[in-house]
Design an enzyme around this catalytic site. Structure first.
Site, PDB file in Angstrom:
ATOM      1  N   HIS A 296      28.431  -1.780   9.199  1.00  0.00           N
ATOM      2  CA  HIS A 296      27.240  -1.049   8.759  1.00  0.00           C
ATOM      3  C   HIS A 296      26.380  -1.991   7.916  1.00  0.00           C
ATOM      4  CE1 HIS A 296      29.090  -0.540   4.723  1.00  0.00           C
ATOM      5  NE2 HIS A 296      30.216  -0.429   5.418  1.00  0.00           N
TER       6      HIS A 296
ATOM      7  N   HIS B 258       0.861  -1.173   0.000  1.00  0.00           N
ATOM      8  CA  HIS B 258       0.000   0.000   0.000  1.00  0.00           C
ATOM      9  C   HIS B 258       0.908   1.237   0.000  1.00  0.00           C
ATOM     10  CE1 HIS B 258      -2.421  -3.196   1.828  1.00  0.00           C
ATOM     11  NE2 HIS B 258      -3.501  -2.539   1.422  1.00  0.00           N
TER      12      HIS B 258
END
Length: 330
Positions: free
Chosen positions: A179, A9
């Site tokens: 990371h 959505h």
């Protein structure tokens, strides 16, 4: 190759595709389809059909949708009718799910949509973590504490585990250390049991230490140790069953560890940040005169270089990079 449809959505599917690209690089046979406020079920169904038609192998399709029972899910469920033997749908789309799907395709070109659907279920759930840990449901916390691929508790000094030699599945120079690209793409590829950040500076910085340890992917221990400690660990036979990913902030730290006896044969070069006195030789690597001299010393010791941000990148020529930096630095 399995085609992957991200369906949501609003713009969520597009956003998560962009996020995954930052971590894993551009990937083929992936489409984001969105149901916007002005659209209806037939609109997103048509987008899904167009995406399937664009895939190299429309016989193998995996739908990753945002919400069980929502319109994107329902339309995917309608399309899968008659294809249940090869297609699959997984609801609850999140970034660990998508990264794992990419990794599964990369490691096995013959993998099926069904196999990927099974493989991504665990990482998708494990990617949900609460901080502080005291808020974690007790059953989840207990399970995490008791799951490990390595021996638990104190091991007497002198004990030899495995062949007594730590295994280095990846040794990487990256100014960002642990990371997203490392915690997902590289960890999935090399499958370490421990991630070890080797840095005197970070070892004495409690905040950076805490941030790095909290960034470790589920199921993998993260440690931050000074260089001398890593040299000791490298000689300790109790780490004979350990598969370690080593992360260095600078080539100087890597050279010092290697000179101290850490048996690294190859260094993956990920990123080196720009600072005063350095020249940018590509988008992610900046070298100064000390860096060039250090890489020369590493080459003299027979160290080879693998210049890639993520496993799917093409390897760059480190010798050419060093010579370019040398010429620009004068």
């Amino acid at each position: 190759m399995v085609g992957i449809i991200l369906a949501s959505h609003g713009g969520f599917a597009t956003g998560i595709l962009q996020s995954a690209t930052m971590v894993f690089g551009e990937q083929p046979n992936v489409a984001a389809v969105t149901l916007m406020p002005s659209e209806g079920p037939n609109d997103i169904k048509k987008k899904m059909e167009d995406a399937i038609a664009s895939f190299d192998d429309p016989e193998q399709v995996l739908f990753l949708v945002d919400l069980l029972g929502g319109t994107p899910y329902n339309q995917a469920n309608g399309l899968i009718d008659g294809h249940e033997d090869k297609w699959a749908i997984v609801a609850g789309l999140n970034l660990p799910m998508l990264i794992t799907a990419y990794s599964e395709r990369m490691m096995n070109e013959a993998v099926t949509a069904h196999e990927i659907a099974v493989a991504i279920y665990g990482p998708a759930k494990d990617g949900v973590k609460i901080t502080p840990d005291t808020l974690e449901p007790k059953d989840t916390a207990t399970a995490a504490a008791t799951t490990s691929a390595e021996p638990q508790g104190a091991i007497p000094e002198g004990t030899v585990l495995g062949d007594g030699h730590i295994k280095y599945v990846l040794a990487r120079i990256d100014s960002r250390l642990l990371h997203g690209q490392v915690a997902t793409a590289w960890t999935k590829t090399v499958q370490p049991t421990r991630i070890i950040v080797v840095s005197d500076d970070v070892a004495h910085d409690d905040l950076r230490k805490k941030l790095i340890m909290s960034a470790a992917p589920p199921g993998v221990k993260a440690h931050v140790v000074p260089i001398d400690k890593m040299i000791q660990v490298a000689k300790d036979p109790r780490f004979g069953t350990t598969k370690a990913m080593l992360l260095f902030e600078t080539p100087q730290d890597a050279l010092r560890a290697i000179e101290g006896g850490v048996d690294i044969k190859e260094l993956n070069i990920g990123s080196m940040a720009h600072s005063v006195g350095k020249v940018a030789v590509n988008k992610v690597l900046s070298l100064g005169k000390e860096d060039v001299a250090t890489f020369d010393k590493l080459k003299e010791r027979g160290i080879t270089f693998d210049v890639r941000k993520v496993p799917t990148d093409s390897k760059e020529d480190m010798n050419a990079i060093i010579e370019k930096a040398r010429a620009e630095l004068g």
